[in-house]
Design an enzyme around this catalytic site. Structure first.
Site, PDB file in Angstrom:
ATOM      1  N   TRP A 317      -3.518   6.056  -1.105  1.00 55.49           N
ATOM      2  CA  TRP A 317      -2.022   5.890  -1.057  1.00 55.49           C
ATOM      3  C   TRP A 317      -1.736   4.477  -1.495  1.00 55.49           C
ATOM      4  CZ3 TRP A 317       1.626   3.031   1.379  1.00 55.49           C
ATOM      5  CH2 TRP A 317       2.794   3.223   1.210  1.00 55.49           C
ATOM      6  N   HIS A 318      -2.424   3.479  -0.849  1.00 52.04           N
ATOM      7  CA  HIS A 318      -1.981   1.904  -1.101  1.00 52.04           C
ATOM      8  C   HIS A 318      -2.254   1.594  -2.517  1.00 52.04           C
ATOM      9  CE1 HIS A 318      -1.954   1.750   3.131  1.00 52.04           C
ATOM     10  NE2 HIS A 318      -1.171   1.141   2.970  1.00 52.04           N
ATOM     11  N   GLY A 319      -3.202   2.409  -3.281  1.00 49.33           N
ATOM     12  CA  GLY A 319      -3.312   1.835  -4.597  1.00 49.33           C
ATOM     13  C   GLY A 319      -4.467   2.457  -5.508  1.00 49.33           C
ATOM     14  N   PHE A 464       2.469   0.079  -5.047  1.00 48.83           N
ATOM     15  CA  PHE A 464       2.988   1.079  -4.307  1.00 48.83           C
ATOM     16  C   PHE A 464       3.848   2.070  -4.765  1.00 48.83           C
ATOM     17  CE2 PHE A 464       1.806  -2.277  -0.992  1.00 48.83           C
ATOM     18  CZ  PHE A 464       0.555  -2.215  -0.926  1.00 48.83           C
TER      19      PHE A 464
END
Length: 464
Positions: A317-319, A464
């Site tokens: 999700w973060h990258g 993000f």
């Protein structure tokens, strides 16, 4: 970004706040906030504001279908998940997926050059949570599209969180009030967050960038540790700073968001760390992924597997990078370890508590090295230097010592104090409340001077 910050502080916010205070009726106030939020997003993303509106329209329709047409409830919910996650894959992960496929198969497929919209991960998860809550019966269907658009696009937490659930703010969208006391609290909270970002995170970030961006020959153990610890402080004060700004602005307009950080660096385990770190995200994954997978209801082994799945998803999700995937798996591994190793997972006496805090901080610090590194190779190199390279290299020591300025030491002292709940102790003193206003004024002046001077001011949320 510096100019944008100054415009926001000096023009945008006072005008919107003043109009919100003066306008009669909740409908007019909500209309103002929608317009302000779209203008705010369009200022940085002129094209992708259309995507934001389109996402809001789509999720508004899906929620109506789920709530008002029981026969199509499941298929509507499935489509909502597919469309929302599809947008994330398209804008955030398509390049990464094609590059990975090419590296495995040597296919040579052209890598799509799609610029990722700022904050897409935040507003997509927020919109999806609304539809899921309607599906579960935890939130009522909102027939007024403007209110759904306000919920998804509200500018204080649009691009950097926290992720807000609809049922937490539904009542305040429909009816809220502004008071002098709440405005004062909101202003102090906003300035505290701004100070965290501008005065602490930026100073720590400059050192971290100087070291992580240096040539490999210029890094030995002292520089590697300084870079790792500086980044560990940067990311906390950057993330929590933006969250505090969002909470403060929300309070000024009559909204009350939940805390997103609760002094995570006082944790004695990784499990506790995630109860305190980015709580809106960990709560989102717990409610909408971990529990549906079975949570801890199907035995310890299944619990461990569910946690690993959640943290793999948290990482990606973060990258779009193997670094983030590894970071998620890394935290999942230590959560699994804490399920089976009593010494780590269970609280004990003072001596044991000290070792547990050291363990938690060291584990988090190492994890953030991979979070910050540009590649897995750089992350592995950095860990190796931290623990094995104690050689003396003049150029490496010179670079390290250059970072240790008086400003850095003063900021480091402030960061160490702000990272622990000192204010919880001071709140019992009568003078403390007045002192916070003086401190806020001083912090605000320093922030304005720093922003006006055009100093280092990174925006780490582009990924993000």
């Amino acid at each position: 970004m510096v100019f944008s910050s100054m415009v926001f502080l000096c023009v945008f916010l006072p005008v919107v706040f003043g109009l919100h205070l003066l306008l009669p009726g909740m409908r007019a106030k909500n209309c103002l906030l929608v317009i302000a939020s779209l203008l705010f997003y369009a200022y940085g993303e002129p094209v992708y504001v259309i995507l934001l509106i389109g996402s809001s329209i789509g999720n508004y329709i899906f929620a109506r279908l789920v709530g008002e047409h029981p026969k199509f409830k499941r298929i509507s919910m499935a489509l909502a998940v597919i469309v929302n996650l599809g947008l994330l894959v398209l804008f955030k992960y398509s390049g990464f997926l094609v590059e990975t496929f090419n590296s495995v198969t040597n296919a040579g497929i052209p890598v799509p050059e799609i610029r990722m919209p700022i904050g897409i991960s935040f507003f997509t998860f927020q919109a999806l949570s609304y539809v899921i809550d309607v599906y579960r019966g935890n939130a009522s269907v909102q027939k007024n599209f403007g209110k759904v658009l306000l919920y998804i696009s509200f500018f204080p937490q649009l691009i950097a969180g926290p992720i807000v659930k609809y049922h937490d703010v539904e009542l305040e969208i429909n009816n809220r009030r502004q008071s002098l006391e709440e405005t004062g609290k909101g202003v102090r909270c906003f300035i505290a967050g701004l100070s965290k970002k501008v005065l602490i995170a930026n100073t720590m970030g400059l050192v971290a960038d100087n070291l992580f961006g240096a040539a490999a020959s210029q890094i030995t153990a002292p520089g590697a540790w300084l870079g790792a610890l500086s980044y560990m402080l940067q990311i906390y004060f950057d993330f929590s700073g933006y969250s505090d700004m969002a909470l403060g602005l929300g309070m000024m307009f009559g909204f009350h968001f939940r805390e997103n950080f609760n002094y995570p660096y006082v944790s004695g385990s990784i499990k506790e760390f995630w109860r305190r770190w980015h709580m809106s995200l960990s709560g989102w994954f717990k409610e909408y992924l971990y529990i549906p997978l079975g949570g801890n209801r199907k035995g310890k082994f299944r619990t461990v597997i569910n946690k690993m799945i959640v943290f793999l998803c948290t990482g990606i999700w973060h990258g779009a990078s193997f670094n983030f995937l590894f970071w998620g798996a890394y935290h999942g591994f230590f959560l699994m370890l804490e399920e089976y190793v009593p010494f780590i997972g269970k609280k004990g006496g003072k001596v044991k508590s000290v070792f547990q805090h050291i363990y938690a901080l060291l584990t988090v610090c190492i994890g953030f090295v991979f979070f910050r590194a540009d590649t897995m190779k750089q992350g592995c190199f950095w860990i190796r230097e931290m623990f094995t390279d104690f050689s003396w290299k003049t150029s490496a020591m010179s670079l390290t010592l250059q970072q240790l300025t008086p400003v850095y030491f003063i900021t480091l002292a402030a960061a160490l104090v702000a990272a622990v709940p000192v204010n919880q102790v001071l709140k019992k003193y009568k003078w403390y409340n007045g002192f916070t206003y003086v401190l806020s004024l001083a912090g605000f002046c320093l922030c304005i001077l720093s922003l006006a001077g055009g100093t280092y001011n990174p925006f780490i949320y582009f990924r993000f």
